[in-house]
Design a protein around this motif. Sequence first.
Motif, short mmCIF file in Angstrom:
data_model
loop_
_atom_site.label_atom_id
_atom_site.label_comp_id
_atom_site.label_asym_id
_atom_site.label_seq_id
_atom_site.Cartn_x
_atom_site.Cartn_y
_atom_site.Cartn_z
N LYS A 131 0.67 -1.25 -0.06
CA LYS A 131 -0.16 0.16 0.57
C LYS A 131 0.57 1.30 -0.16
O LYS A 131 0.73 2.19 -0.87
CB LYS A 131 -1.10 -0.27 1.28
CG LYS A 131 -1.94 -1.12 0.74
CD LYS A 131 -3.32 -0.81 0.32
CE LYS A 131 -3.54 0.06 -0.20
NZ LYS A 131 -5.03 0.21 -0.77
N THR A 136 -2.58 -0.76 -5.53
CA THR A 136 -4.31 -0.31 -5.78
C THR A 136 -4.80 -1.69 -5.03
O THR A 136 -6.71 -1.33 -5.25
CB THR A 136 -5.05 -0.66 -7.22
OG1 THR A 136 -4.79 -1.85 -7.80
CG2 THR A 136 -3.98 1.21 -7.92
N SER A 198 -1.99 -5.18 -9.38
CA SER A 198 -2.18 -4.03 -8.61
C SER A 198 -1.26 -3.09 -8.14
O SER A 198 -0.97 -2.07 -7.33
CB SER A 198 -2.84 -5.25 -7.61
OG SER A 198 -2.02 -5.91 -6.86
#
Length: 229
Positions: A131, A136, A198
């Motif tokens: 994070k 994401t 991600s």
Amino acid sequence: MAAAEEASRPFAGLSDVSISEDIPVEGDISVPVGPSTRRDEEFSTLDEPVKETILRDLRAVGNKFIHVLYPKRSTALLRDWDLWGPLLLCVTLALLLQGGAADSDDQGGPQFAEVFVIIWFGSIIITLNSKLLGGTISFFQSLCVLGYCILPLTVAMAVCRIVLVGGSGTVSFAVRLVVVTASFGWSTFASTAFLADSQPPDRKALVVYPVFLFYFVIGWMILTFSPSQ
């Protein structure tokens, strides 16, 4: 009495008032009686039997296990995340590591607690790192992926326990080394396959490295496991 009759006289004719059928009633008071759609049935589980609910959850966990065994760039583990599978794998791995030499009082604490601390706190640290690097993926989605990808290492631990039944010689160590190495590579590859999209393209290495260490520590615990005498 006279005062009471005077007070009720303005309302005396209300019982004879009737609403004409020609006067339309405003507002939609109709109740739909058509068949419910498939989407409504999918999300309406209030009247569902408990057995069906449990079987549906077990099928969902089993499908995620299949996705880990055949990893590819997919959002299957991210779309419908859960922590039942990681909890089951964590408990199974901790139970398989029970009874080792490290469980004795002079060599360390209880192996069961160590496995829980390493898996859950390690997953939390990796998720926070992801994070902070601009990933994401949500917090619980990352925990779900990291937990489910322990499956190959859990299978490796079961194989190592079976191999150790025949002894702990050089051949046994060689077999366990091959099994643990293959499972470690499988877990790392599966987790990065699910988490790759991600992460920012220029920071993927910074995300993969903690994942590599995470599964390496678990694999090392499995490889160095030796049953207590």
